[in-house]
Design an enzyme around this catalytic site. Structure first.
Site, PDB file in Angstrom:
ATOM      1  N   ASP A  44       0.707  -1.202  -0.170  1.00  0.00           N
ATOM      2  CA  ASP A  44      -0.027  -0.068  -0.053  1.00  0.00           C
ATOM      3  C   ASP A  44       0.901   1.400  -0.119  1.00  0.00           C
ATOM      4  OD1 ASP A  44      -2.173   1.473   0.069  1.00  0.00           O
ATOM      5  OD2 ASP A  44      -3.301   0.480   1.812  1.00  0.00           O
TER       6      ASP A  44
ATOM      7  N   ASP B 256     -10.834   2.011  -3.703  1.00  0.00           N
ATOM      8  CA  ASP B 256     -11.377   1.908  -2.271  1.00  0.00           C
ATOM      9  C   ASP B 256     -12.921   1.743  -2.478  1.00  0.00           C
ATOM     10  OD1 ASP B 256      -8.846   1.229  -0.936  1.00  0.00           O
ATOM     11  OD2 ASP B 256      -8.942   3.381  -0.123  1.00  0.00           O
TER      12      ASP B 256
HETATM   13  C1  DGJ Z   1      -5.728   2.009   1.821  1.00  0.00           C
HETATM   14  C2  DGJ Z   1      -6.073   0.891   1.073  1.00  0.00           C
HETATM   15  O1  DGJ Z   1      -6.687   1.244  -0.200  1.00  0.00           O
HETATM   16  C3  DGJ Z   1      -7.317   0.021   1.486  1.00  0.00           C
HETATM   17  O2  DGJ Z   1      -7.507  -1.195   0.990  1.00  0.00           O
HETATM   18  C4  DGJ Z   1      -6.565  -0.475   3.114  1.00  0.00           C
HETATM   19  O3  DGJ Z   1      -5.624  -1.421   2.877  1.00  0.00           O
HETATM   20  C5  DGJ Z   1      -6.029   0.361   3.764  1.00  0.00           C
HETATM   21  N1  DGJ Z   1      -5.211   1.413   3.029  1.00  0.00           N
HETATM   22  C6  DGJ Z   1      -5.540   0.185   5.197  1.00  0.00           C
HETATM   23  O4  DGJ Z   1      -4.910   1.263   5.689  1.00  0.00           O
END
Ligand code: DGJ
Length: 728
Positions: A479, A549
């Protein structure tokens, strides 16, 4: 031979199966662009260099015996700054005398089989016999800077890749102020530009607009590509559609500050540059030093945007994704994030796995929150050791319990980041990026680590290595949840601070390279607050990227349709979550046109009825895996063009199978609105698996599919279905 040099006319010709790209060495060794478009048999194309009339303000070179030649008018292969071409320039070098006049001329060339890799950078690759490369060496006589233009033509795809190697062959240091990777000169402005814009939770909106005079720039200066603009652009005639007409598609294999600059000059011709964003870029080259630009990918299609996309999709799976997972079936996963956020322990995860197992899910991914003191997003990033208060008995024990249920195990990292409230930051506050004398901004309570520094990368690598080598880990989600501000590195001298952003990206690539080389069996998924770093550079290391997301399938239609313009379905992370008004069935139909997985609490967020739907989805996932992920995608009805529904379709490479998918966003005026399929063999007979009825491919493509038996009932809002056709 896909690449030829016509000695008589001094013309380089780069042929793919459907396209020709041509340029020539003109008088005084100017490299003049001639043509990029449909395949041509001819080699004397020199008249195509005249795209406008010389006028009274046009500068000229008195040594050129051609009254019509001016650097201000002619199309160039790699236009430079300050020597008579007033349009946007691809290269600008500030030499020892302090000026930035740059003027490159042809010196020599070589053509060879194969495709070189680019040091430190992700790039396309080819096996023996699959590609041919042309290197054209040029020099700026005053600074001594050599620019070597690299072109690779692929045997099996209408693709040309380009990059440039710059070397200081002079005696004084020089500074690169602009060093783009490619320039495409199109002879008209009668074109639409197609590009992807967006934001967090709303990535990849497709925009198509007519070109106008002046300069348009699609770019990022966030340190990462970002979701605001994707480093992809296509140019199409106004009459070009999904399945007909000419398109020039361009994508940049890079994950940092990029720019795609388009200039329509007053003569109505169009220059497109793609490369590292010159804003905040200065690269010093000492004598003998060299600089390699990232790679640009050019795709020509004479069969619309759809064919361009399919070329990118297959080409990237064959020639860019280097992971052993690129063309392998990926395990069906469940991710803990939306199910638990930070609120989990080992027992809860095992309970997820137990329930997931009953549904046929194959891997549990433990998202954010397993390390350091990370119980919320305020702290812990940088401390990549297991929080044994949460995972009692340690990580290995948890993995053993999950494996014992028959599931694989995946883990989340955010390697480039650090929270000020972390052991790492307390020990090394200087490792967080900040400019001298300034505080660093905070975003999501975190700072970015200075990845230009090897000691920082070594530390993070070692921390990751300890966990990955001591535990049976099958998958990593990498991430990256903030962008770079106050950009500078404490280890770079003032005259090299302009190198920071590119060095940052090289640092990230180095770390990804080390991790994927040390653990080649691990499936890596990239992520950046969803799809904020969804680019071809990442695809080189990670065959899949979390697309957004936002997991609502209706919103995802736009996001995934947009991403599919350039990126393969097999690369698009997509999950069924509880975060939607739409039915679980529809969530599945949309997520299945991606990598597919679940992101919900399987114990509490599914009714018994929904469990049955999930069991069917899992069966469909296995049944259609190859067709969806390695077949041809056809976008039939775009959700942005039709207010009621979206249709898309997959066809197997042998055209013996097709899968039609429809999602109804709003009650359509005509519930039985039909649609014509695409890409079938007109002479084959296809059986609708659901009804048993048979149709010729020609009928399905021109008469459309039969939807009269389909019962939309009252459940039209967010409803969906898939129809499978198989050749009899
Ligand atoms: C952002 C990501 O896009 C989410 O899927 C998740 O992993 C969160 N970060 C976790 O902090």
């Amino acid at each position: 031979m896909p690449i030829t040099f016509d000695q008589q006319h001094h013309v380089f010709k780069l042929d793919t199966s459907v396209s020709t790209y041509a340029f020539m060495v003109y008088q005084e060794n100017y490299l003049v662009h001639l043509y990029y478009g449909a395949k041509l048999p001819d080699t004397d194309l020199s008249y195509l260099m005249y795209r406008g009339k010389f006028d009274s303000l046009s500068p000229y070179n008195p040594k050129v015996e051609d009254l019509f030649f001016s650097p201000d008018i002619q199309p160039f292969e790699y236009p430079t700054n300050g020597a008579g071409d007033f349009r946007i320039s691809a290269l600008s070098v500030r030499g020892g005398s302090g000026d930035a006049v740059t003027d490159i001329r042809y010196v020599s060339h070589k053509i060879y089989d194969g495709k070189p890799s680019l040091p430190g950078l992700p790039a396309t690759f080819a096996q023996e016999g699959q590609a041919q490369t042309l290197e054209v060496e040029t020099v700026d006589a005053v600074t001594g800077v050599k620019s070597t233009l690299l072109y690779t033509v692929f045997e099996d795809y209408p693709v040309i890749t380009r990059s440039v190697r710059l070397e200081n062959g002079g005696e004084a240091p020089v500074v690169l102020e602009r060093a783009y990777s490619s320039c495409v000169e199109l002879p008209t402005m009668d074109l639409d530009m197609v590009h992807l814009w967006g934001k967090w939770w709303n990535e990849n909106n497709t925009e198509r607009r007519a070109l106008q005079h002046g300069i348009t720039s699609i770019q990022s200066k966030r340190g990462m590509t970002g979701s605001n603009h994707n480093p992809f652009v296509a140019f199409a005639h106004p009459s070009t559609t999904e399945e007909s007409g000419e398109v020039w598609g361009m994508n940049f294999i890079y994950s940092g500050n990029f720019a795609i600059d388009t200039e329509v000059d007053t003569r109505g011709t169009t220059r497109v540059l793609m490369g590292i964003n010159p804003t905040d870029f200065r690269w010093r080259l000492e004598p003998g030093e060299s600089f390699q630009t990232p790679e640009a990918v050019l795709v020509y299609s004479d069969k619309g945007l759809g064919a361009m996309s399919r070329t990118f999709h297959h080409f990237y799976l064959d020639h860019l994704c280097r992971s052993e997972w690129a063309k392998k079936k990926r395990p069906l996963l469940i991710n803990s994030w939306e199910a638990a956020f930070f609120d989990f322990d080992d027992d809860k995860l095992v309970a997820f796995a137990q329930e997931a197992k009953k549904l046929g899910i194959e891997m549990l991914v433990m998202d954010d929150g397993w390390f350091g003191t990370r119980n919320d997003d305020l702290r812990g990033l940088g401390d990549w050791y297991v929080n044994e208060k949460k995972l009692k008995g340690g990580l290995s024990h948890l993995i053993e319990r999950v494996n014992a249920l028959g599931l694989k195990f995946g883990i989340w990292y955010e390697p480039e980041m650090v929270n000020p409230d972390s052991d790492l930051y307390r020990a090394h506050p200087d490792w967080a990026i900040r400019a001298k004398g300034r505080e660093h901004s905070i975003s999501r309570y975190q700072c970015v680590l200075d990845m230009t520094r090897k000691d920082v990368r070594d530390n993070i690598f070692q921390q990751m290595y300890n966990v990955l080598s001591q535990n049976k880990i099958d998958y990593i989600k990498w991430d990256c949840n903030r962008n770079i501000t106050e950009a500078a590195s404490a280890t770079l001298p003032p005259e090299r601070q302009g190198e920071f952003f590119h060095r940052y990206v090289l640092g990230v690539y180095d770390l990804m390279d080390r991790i994927t080389t040390a653990f080649p069996h691990i499936l890596l998924e990239n992520c950046s607050s969803g799809g904020c770093r969804f680019d071809a550079g990442m695809l080189y290391y990670a065959p899949q990227i979390w697309t957004s997301d936002c997991t609502d399938p209706i919103e995802r239609l736009t996001i995934q349709f947009g991403a599919s313009l350039c990126y393969p379905v097999a690369a698009m992370g997509a999950h069924v979550s509880a975060n939607s008004r739409a039915s679980v069935k529809t969530r599945g139909v949309v997520a299945m046109s991606g990598t597919f997985g679940y992101e919900l609490d399987p114990r509490t967020e599914l009714t018994d009825e929904e469990r049955e739907v999930v069991l069917q989805q899992v069966a469909d996932y296995h049944k259609y895996y190859d067709l969806i992920h390695f077949g041809d995608l056809y976008r039939l009805t775009a959700p942005t063009e039709n207010p009621y529904l979206a249709d898309w379709q997959f066809v197997s490479p042998d055209k013996n199978e097709a899968l039609f998918c429809r999602v109804i966003m709003r009650r359509p005026p005509n519930l039985y609105q039909s649609v014509c399929l695409a890409g079938l063999d007109p002479d084959k007979i296809y059986v609708d698996e659901e009804t048993g009825k048979a149709y010729s491919g020609a009928l399905l493509m021109h008469g459309g599919i039969d939807l009269s038996a389909y019962d939309y009932a009252n459940n039209y809002d967010g409803d969906s279905f898939m129809k499978h056709f198989v050749v009899r």
